[in-house]
Design an enzyme around this catalytic site. Sequence first.
Site, PDB file in Angstrom:
ATOM      1  CG  HIS A 167     -27.333  19.282 -26.280  1.00 63.86           C
ATOM      2  ND1 HIS A 167     -26.264  20.170 -26.249  1.00 63.86           N
ATOM      3  CD2 HIS A 167     -26.867  18.185 -26.930  1.00 63.86           C
ATOM      4  CE1 HIS A 167     -25.225  19.630 -26.862  1.00 63.86           C
ATOM      5  NE2 HIS A 167     -25.559  18.428 -27.272  1.00 63.86           N
ATOM      6  CG  ASP A 396     -12.090   8.498  -7.237  1.00 63.47           C
ATOM      7  OD1 ASP A 396     -13.105   8.135  -6.597  1.00 63.47           O
ATOM      8  OD2 ASP A 396     -10.934   8.185  -6.904  1.00 63.47           O
TER       9      ASP A 396
END
Length: 457
Positions: A167, A396
């Site tokens: 993180h 995508d």
Amino acid sequence: MTTLLESCQIAPPPGTVADRSLPLTFFDIIWLHFHPIRRLLFYKFPCSKPYFLESLIPKLKESLSLTLKHYFPLAGHLLYPLDAQKKPIIRYVAGDSVPLTIFESTNDFDNLVGDHPRDADAFYDYIPQLPPIITDIESNHKLLKVLALQVTLFPGQGICIGLANHHAVGDANSIVGFIRFWASINKLGGNEEYSNLPFFDRSLIKDPIGIDSIYWNQMKEIPLKLPSFPLPTKRVRSTYVLNESEIKKLKDLVLAKFPGFVHASSFVVTAAYVWSCLTKSQTPGGQETIKYNDDEMEFFLFAVDCRARLDPPLPGNYFGNCVSYGLGKIRHQELTGTDGFFMAAQAIAEEIKNRANDKEKLLEGAENWVTEIWSLKQKRVFAVSGSARVDLYSADFGWGKVRKMETLSIDGEDYAMSLCKSRDYEGGLEIGLTLPKLKMDAFAVVFAHGMELCHNT
């Protein structure tokens, strides 16, 4: 069964990135000892193993390399000084790379991408571990890779991309930007000019009182380690979706209860509804046998993106961490009562109004954030991972929209949910939960009953 096919390292194209280091701001340092963030993206894309290995994997490697040219910190290391007088940094040097593993799985793809309760342990076959921490005596640092990737083929069914990141290198906005960029290059090619490239200038984050040093002094004695997977989780994983119409009904109920209610956003009503349903389902009368003090405080912890809220504001493509937090508070009796949903919405909305959306208060007391968060460890805290603005379903790679996204990080929390835009419903939201099966069954009943009442109102 899941079988390893290949392990490799992917670096930016040779000669395209100069050696570079980035300091950690106080927004980054606060995450130094947090568990890795783990995400899975499942794609329904039936293909054969030869096509996968000979066509898709070489293209994925090439597009990842081109992406790392722009997202170079993800190929580098977190340098954690052994000399506590120094501070950690993110460093990239020529030759640094991202570990990538390729797997094949014979498991049931369609079961994994469902919304119904599924064995939470089953998903860990598709997520990589960050490599072990290395102690570099010469540089007097511990070196930690900040990103690991895995691609898994389900022959004739689909593909899964798994990511694990530390993180401290970046928040959800940054990592989602990386994923979407990689997907775009893989689909469209890498021979065009790109807009919205990541922005790394830390100098725009003002820290006149040295909050970074305050945080570091609180954390430097804590051993740096990578937690292993939380297995066995002894949980099931389920997905709940609220479409735009259902969210509007929740908003209308809140506005009818509190005329003039401010911040009746999709996030507020969705989070309030899940929070109240979950708490009600786990108290006497549901499947839970633990009794809680009616006056015990319940907390709702959520992240607040500070980029546009800072003065001066940071660009939306700033890469790193730039989040504060909000903490809604309500008594247990109020949250589990008849008006629990309304009281929860009010508590969350008030926190957004008084802290998140007030630029003067946004960073007020930021030097105390670490101790404030630590003080919650023994409290009843419901946390949210992600936000209503997170949109990974449109990432995508040339295989169509993501079929299903799962956030495994919430398995490491006692009491948490994931939240993102819905795949199938414009304006809808998707909630992910992992709970022991009996608790999930109880939650499902309360959730469905509440929505039925909502529809009949």
